[in-house]
Scaffold this motif. Structure first.
Motif, PDB file in Angstrom:
ATOM      1  N   TYR A 135      38.836  47.809  45.885  1.00  0.00           N
ATOM      2  CA  TYR A 135      40.030  47.280  46.539  1.00  0.00           C
ATOM      3  C   TYR A 135      39.672  45.988  47.251  1.00  0.00           C
ATOM      4  O   TYR A 135      38.496  45.606  47.340  1.00  0.00           O
ATOM      5  CB  TYR A 135      40.648  48.304  47.501  1.00  0.00           C
ATOM      6  N   ASP A 172      45.408  45.789  46.078  1.00  0.00           N
ATOM      7  CA  ASP A 172      44.755  45.901  44.772  1.00  0.00           C
ATOM      8  C   ASP A 172      43.771  47.066  44.723  1.00  0.00           C
ATOM      9  O   ASP A 172      42.605  46.921  44.348  1.00  0.00           O
ATOM     10  CB  ASP A 172      44.042  44.594  44.421  1.00  0.00           C
ATOM     11  N   ARG A 198      42.154  50.169  43.132  1.00  0.00           N
ATOM     12  CA  ARG A 198      42.016  50.593  41.739  1.00  0.00           C
ATOM     13  C   ARG A 198      40.959  51.680  41.582  1.00  0.00           C
ATOM     14  O   ARG A 198      39.979  51.717  42.322  1.00  0.00           O
ATOM     15  CB  ARG A 198      41.631  49.405  40.848  1.00  0.00           C
ATOM     16  N   VAL A 247      42.162  50.838  36.980  1.00  0.00           N
ATOM     17  CA  VAL A 247      43.596  51.162  36.898  1.00  0.00           C
ATOM     18  C   VAL A 247      44.161  51.225  38.312  1.00  0.00           C
ATOM     19  O   VAL A 247      43.593  51.898  39.185  1.00  0.00           O
ATOM     20  CB  VAL A 247      43.806  52.507  36.188  1.00  0.00           C
ATOM     21  N   PRO A 248      45.292  50.538  38.567  1.00  0.00           N
ATOM     22  CA  PRO A 248      45.883  50.583  39.915  1.00  0.00           C
ATOM     23  C   PRO A 248      46.164  52.015  40.356  1.00  0.00           C
ATOM     24  O   PRO A 248      46.617  52.853  39.555  1.00  0.00           O
ATOM     25  CB  PRO A 248      47.182  49.782  39.760  1.00  0.00           C
TER      26      PRO A 248
END
Length: 576
Positions: A493, A503, A505, A509-510
Motif C-alpha cells: 500500500y 492503493d 493491494r 489485486v486491489p
C-alpha cells in the motif's frame, strides 16, 4: 520556591565528570549537595545489547557523529559506583520498564535476575512502566515481595527469590475493588541533616492501550498530572517540600545525538506527551525524570508559573544514566538548584564483580537453550530506530508468521501484520561468540521477540483492514506516536500526504472492501493493542503457535550455512 536550573549534555564518556556549580547570589550558606542517579527502560538487558541497540550516538570534539558501544549491567554497576564517589548524599532511582520485553537471560527466569541485579547496583525506588505489567499485576507484586513463580516454581530452589530490594511506585494505578493504589504512590528519601526528597512514581495513563488486557483487569490508570499534583499536596502536608516525579512517559528530541542541546536558541527541541504534562505539573515539583520513548534528553520546560524545570530521560537498555546534582537549602527545606547531565555507560571500565557473578550464573543455566542454532542470515537484519517506517526485520517476522498460518488447516492466512513495538532488537551478522558470523541463535531470536505472544489468524473485511491501516496514524498513534505495522510479502500500500493510506493491494489485486480476508496477527494485536481497536473486532479466531516458534521454524526452513537468508528490501510500503 526559587530554582536555578542548569542542563548540560556535553560529552562525558568518563564516569564522574560534571560541570562546575556556579554560586547563587543571596542564597543562605546552609546548603546540602544531593545527587540523584536515574535510569529508565532497562528492559532486562543484563548483557551488553547488540546492533543498533548497543550504541549511543554522540558528537566528538570536531562535531563528527560517533557511535559509542554502551550498556551491560556489569558496566552500568561500575559507572554508578564511580559516579557516587565523593557524593555521600546520593540515591539511585528509575522511571519504569526496568523489566519486561527482556532478553532470554532475564526473561527465562521471569526477570528475577534483573530485579536482583538492579537491587545489587543500588537502585532504591522506581516508577512502574507499562512493561512491568507484561505478566500481569500479580506477577508485579511478586517482583516486589518475592516468592517462587506460581507455575514455574523457583529458578533456584536453594535460594528462592526474595523480591526487589528497591521500592516500586504506582501512584496512578488503582485497584478498583480495593480503591487504593496497587503499590505505594511515593517514597521519601531522607538524606540526613533535614534534607528530605519525595519521589512520586507513575506510569503513563495510556498503559491499557499497550499491554495485554487480561494482565491489568481490575486496574484503573489515572491522569498523570492530576495524580502527581494530588500527591504533591499530601507530601507537603508531611513537611516534604522537595519533590521529584518519576514518570514512565516521555518525548522525542529533534536530534538523535545523545548530547544534543534541546534548549538551543531559546527553543524547545522536544515534542511528545511529556511536554504538555510537564507544563501542567505543580510548580512545587522540582524535577521530572521520564522514560518510555527510549530517548536521551535533559531539557528545561517551563512549569505553570513560567519558571524553568528540568525534564530528563536516559535512553534505554542501560546504555546511559542521568547524573542530577541538587542544592538543597536546609533553611527553606527545599531544592534551589538543579543540574542534570546524561552520561554514557561505556564498556572501557572494569566489570563489577557482583554483576559478573550474577550474569555468569544465569548464562550457565540457560546456555543449552540460548545457544541452539535456528538459522543463518546474509547480513544485518535491522529494526528501525523509530516505529514510523517499514523495516527488513519487520518484513522477516511478518513473513515467518504468514508461513506458519497460511495452510488451510493452520488458519488459511493471506496477510500477516506485526506491530513494530514487538520487535526489540536487530539480528546482527557479526558475532563475538563461538557460533560464527551469520548464525542466528535462540537467544538472539528471543531478544528480538521476547513476549511469547501466540500468532492468531482472524477474519477481517477489506474495509476493516483499511481502517486498521488508518489507525497507524490516528487516535493514540497520532503525532510522534505513529506506529507502522510491518506487513508480509504480497501485501502493499501507499502512504501519502497527510498520512493517508491508498492503493492497498494483495498480490497485486486491489483489496475488496466487502470481501473477507484471513489475517495473521499476534495475540496482543488481536486484543486491539498498540492503538488498533479495529483488530479487536475480528471474527473466527484460530489460536496458533508462539511467535518465537514461528520464527524458529521459518529460519530453519528458509536458511542454511550455504544459503543464508537474504536481507529483505523493505519495499512493501510506499511513502510519498
Amino acid at each position: 520556591m526559587k530554582r536555578l536550573l542548569l542542563a548540560t549534555t556535553a560529552v562525558a564518556l568518563a564516569a564522574g565528570m560534571f560541570a562546575a556549580q556556579p554560586a547563587t547570589a543571596g542564597r543562605p550558606h546552609d546548603l546540602a549537595d544531593l545527587q540523584i542517579l536515574a535510569i529508565n527502560d532497562f528492559h532486562g538487558n543484563l548483557e551488553p545489547p547488540t546492533g543498533s541497540s548497543g550504541v549511543v550516538t554522540t558528537l566528538d570534539a570536531s562535531g563528527a557523529t560517533v557511535k559509542v558501544p554502551a550498556g551491560g549491567v556489569e558496566y552500568l554497576a561500575t559507572h554508578l559506583k564511580n559516579a557516587r564517589v565523593g557524593n555521600p548524599n546520593t540515591t539511585t532511582v528509575g522511571a519504569g520498564d526496568l523489566i519486561g520485553a527482556s532478553p532470554l537471560l532475564s526473561a527465562a527466569f521471569h526477570d528475577e535476575p534483573s530485579v536482583n541485579a538492579l537491587g545489587d547496583l543500588g537502585l532504591e525506588a522506581t516508577a512502574v512502566g507499562n512493561h512491568e505489567f507484561d505478566e500481569g499485576s500479580a506477577e508485579l507484586l511478586r517482583m516486589q515481595g518475592g516468592g517462587c513463580h506460581p507455575t514455574d516454581g523457583c529458578a533456584d530452589p536453594a535460594a528462592p527469590f526474595q523480591g526487589a530490594k528497591f521500592q516500586y511506585l504506582a501512584a496512578n494505578v488503582v485497584d478498583t475493588a480495593a480503591q487504593k493504589t496497587v503499590l505505594p504512590p511515593y517514597w521519601v528519601k531522607d538524606f540526613g541533616n533535614g534534607a528530605k526528597v519525595g519521589f512520586i512514581g507513575m506510569t503513563l495513563r495510556g498503559t491499557p492501550d499497550i499491554v495485554t488486557k487480561s494482565g491489568i483487569a481490575g486496574l484503573r490508570f489515572d491522569d498523570e498530572v492530576t495524580t502527581a499534583n494530588h500527591y504533591v499536596s499530601e507530601l507537603r502536608l508531611q513537611g516534604v517540600m522537595a519533590i521529584v516525579v518519576l514518570l514512565h512517559e516521555g518525548g522525542v528530541p529533534v536530534s538523535q545525538v545523545y548530547n544534543y542541546d534541546c534548549n538551543a536558541g531559546g527553543n524547545l527541541g522536544l515534542s511528545g506527551p511529556i511536554v504538555d504534562i510537564a507544563k501542567k505539573l505543580s510548580p512545587s515539583i522540582d524535577l521530572v525524570i521520564t522514560g518510555h520513548t527510549h530517548q536521551s534528553y535533559a531539557c528545561s520546560i517551563p512549569d505553570p508559573m513560567g519558571r524553568p524545570r528540568m525534564v530528563t530521560s536516559a535512553g534505554s537498555y542501560g546504555r546511559e544514566y542521568t547524573d542530577v546534582r541538587l542544592k538543597f537549602d536546609i533553611d527553606k527545606n527545599d531544592i534551589v538548584q538543579v543540574t542534570a547531565q546524561n552520561k554514557i555507560v561505556t564498556r572501557d571500565v572494569p566489570k563489577d564483580p557482583t554483576a559478573t557473578a550474577l550474569v555468569t550464573k544465569y548464562k550457565t543455566l540457560i546456555a543449552p537453550i540460548a545457544n541452539r542454532k535456528l538459522g543463518y542470515i546474509a547480513g544485518d537484519v535491522q529494526k528501525a530506530v523509530s516505529s514510523t517506517v517499514e523495516t527488513p526485520l519487520g518484513d522477516l517476522i511478518a513473513d515467518a508468521q504468514l508461513a506458519a498460518t497460511s495452510a488451510p488447516d493452520k488458519g488459511g492466512a493471506q496477510i500477516a501484520l506485526m506491530n513494530p513495538g514487538g520487535i526489540r532488537a536487530d539480528l546482527t551478522y557479526a558475532q563475538s561468540g563461538s557460533e560464527g558470523n551469520g548464525v542466528v541463535t535462540y537467544a538472539e531470536a528471543f531478544t528480538v521477540q521476547p513476549f511469547n505472544n501466540y500468532v492468531d489468524t482472524v477474519s477481517l473485511t477489506g474495509a476493516q483492514i483499511v481502517t486498521v491501516l488508518g489507525q497507524q496514524f490516528t487516535g493514540t498513534n497520532s503525532g510522534v506516536a505513529k506506529k507502522v505495522l510491518q506487513v508480509s510479502t504480497g501485501f502493499t500500500y501507499t502512504v501519502t500526504g497527510l498520512l493517508t493510506v491508498s492503493d492497498v493491494r494483495l498480490n497485486g489485486v486491489p483489496l475488496d472492501p466487502a470481501a473477507t480476508y484471513r489475517v495473521s496477527i499476534n495475540s496482543f494485536l488481536a486484543d486491539g493493542g498498540d492503538g488498533f481497536p479495529e483488530l479487536a473486532k475480528h471474527t473466527n479466531k484460530l489460536v496458533g503457535p508462539l511467535d518465537i516458534d514461528t520464527f524458529a521454524a521459518y529460519m530453519a526452513a528458509n536458511s542454511s550455512a550455504a544459503n543464508p537468508y537474504p536481507v529483505p528490501a523493505a519495499t512493501r510500503i510506499t511513502f510519498q
